[in-house]
Design an enzyme around this catalytic site. Structure first.
Site, short mmCIF file in Angstrom:
data_model
loop_
_atom_site.label_atom_id
_atom_site.label_comp_id
_atom_site.label_asym_id
_atom_site.label_seq_id
_atom_site.Cartn_x
_atom_site.Cartn_y
_atom_site.Cartn_z
N TYR A 2 38.33 38.08 66.56
CA TYR A 2 38.17 37.49 65.23
C TYR A 2 39.27 38.01 64.29
O TYR A 2 39.93 37.23 63.59
CB TYR A 2 36.78 37.88 64.70
CG TYR A 2 36.46 37.43 63.31
CD1 TYR A 2 36.25 36.09 63.01
CD2 TYR A 2 36.32 38.37 62.28
CE1 TYR A 2 35.91 35.68 61.74
CE2 TYR A 2 35.98 37.97 61.00
CZ TYR A 2 35.78 36.63 60.73
OH TYR A 2 35.45 36.23 59.46
N GLN A 24 27.24 28.58 56.74
CA GLN A 24 26.72 29.43 55.67
C GLN A 24 27.50 29.24 54.37
O GLN A 24 26.93 28.97 53.32
CB GLN A 24 26.80 30.91 56.09
CG GLN A 24 26.18 31.84 55.06
CD GLN A 24 26.64 33.30 55.20
OE1 GLN A 24 27.60 33.60 55.91
NE2 GLN A 24 25.94 34.18 54.51
N LEU A 48 28.79 22.52 56.88
CA LEU A 48 27.34 22.73 56.98
C LEU A 48 27.00 24.15 57.40
O LEU A 48 25.85 24.47 57.65
CB LEU A 48 26.73 21.72 57.97
CG LEU A 48 27.02 20.25 57.64
CD1 LEU A 48 26.35 19.33 58.66
CD2 LEU A 48 26.54 19.89 56.24
#
Ligand code: SER
Length: 321
Positions: A142, A12, A10
């Protein structure tokens, strides 16, 4: 016919990729999962959906067996700026989620798609036309999880024969589900602001070049790399894919072609600026082109026309939230 399961469907990318996979392989052959079900009810109710934290390998394995899944699209990850606010949590989500998916894939003989990112590169990577195989020493959490993820996926292929594949996405620009917590998010926000107020305050410096891709091309890459003939793949995790490289000033100039009074100003966010400065200006994606026929359909002008058309129509209907 493939039987697919997606983690975090759900977000992007997931929300649009799930719909595209359902159109291509049939609704019942694409199981979508997420940790929440209170957004995008239309997608949740349009076919098989399960609440799932993908770090729970027992539940994941049960779902894979129940639906006779053969391919997992593993999208769960915290993006770059969010990851810097709680690096330990980012490591937990990004790495333990991936380990769980790879272990289930090993036991159940599933193929796995895992997105990597331009964030997998760092300040001593060549900045322009960054090659497929080059120095990867990222300085963001990240990026650390993306490099570790690439290596782990390659390891599971070599050691266990798990069919792992991935692409290094640039910033993804789209108009269905907003991105959350990325360094490249400005390039989405700017279109919404241009339609709403004809002005935008940008959190990156105007001359910051980054690679970007429009959502239909991001989806095409995810499907095509998984359908590629394995005999042609010299690389697996993960392929550089690029469609365009621009900076905020360039993007503002393109928007002005269609909204002449559009104005951009700057309030730099030091965290996201530092992340952006450590990433390449532009990627070279020859390996993807040669090994599985990658070719983007959208350049900056085509994407800008379509983003402004879609968002303007939505605003005219009073539906631009
Ligand atoms: N869009 C991502 C981010 O900005 C990069 O892959 O974090």
């Amino acid at each position: 016919m493939k039987r697919i399961l997606l983690t975090v469907s759900l977000g992007q990318l997931g929300s649009e990729l799930a719909a595209a996979l359902r159109r291509r392989y049939g609704t019942d052959n694409v199981v979508i999962t997420d940790i929440r079900d209170d957004v995008n009810r239309e997608l949740v109710e349009s076919g098989p959906f399960h609440l799932l934290d993908c770090r729970n390998s027992t539940e994941l394995a049960e779902l894979v067996r129940k639906h006779r899944t053969d391919t997992i699209y593993h999208l769960a990850a915290l993006l770059s700026a969010t990851a810097e606010t709680d690096p330990q949590h980012a490591w937990d989500i990004n790495m333990n989620g991936l380990v769980s998916v790879l272990e289930v894939a090993r036991e159940t003989e599933c193929a796995v798609f895992t997105p990597s990112s331009i964030g997998a590169f760092g300040p001593n990577t060549p900045k322009d036309y960054t090659p497929q195989d080059t120095i990867q020493r990222p300085t963001s959490m990240y990026g650390v999880t993306k490099v570790a993820g690439e290596l782990l996926c390659d390891y599971y292929f070599k050691r266990y024969g798990v069919d792992t594949r991935g692409v290094r996405y640039p910033g993804i620009i789209s108009n269905v589900t907003p991105p959350g917590g990325g360094t490249t998010d400005y390039a989405v926000d700017i279109y919404y602001a241009a339609v709403r107020t004809h002005s935008y305050i940008c959190f990156l410096d105007g001359g910051t070049y980054l690679d970007m891709i429009y959502m239909p091309d991001a989806i095409k890459a995810a499907i095509d790399v998984m359908e590629a003939n394995p005999d042609r793949l010299r690389h697996r995790n993960a392929f550089n894919v690029s469609a365009m490289s621009f900076c905020p000033e360039d993007l503002a100039a393109y928007i002005r072609r269609y909204i002449p009074d559009f104005e951009i100003s700057y309030e730099i966010d030091p965290v996201r600026q530092a992340i952006a400065n450590s990433w390449p200006n532009s990627l070279e994606d020859y390996a993807a082109r040669v090994e599985w026929g990658w070719e983007p359909d959208y350049d900056l002008d085509a994407m800008t026309r379509e983003m402004l058309r879609v968002l303007t129509e939505r605003a005219d209907r009073g539906a631009l939230v």
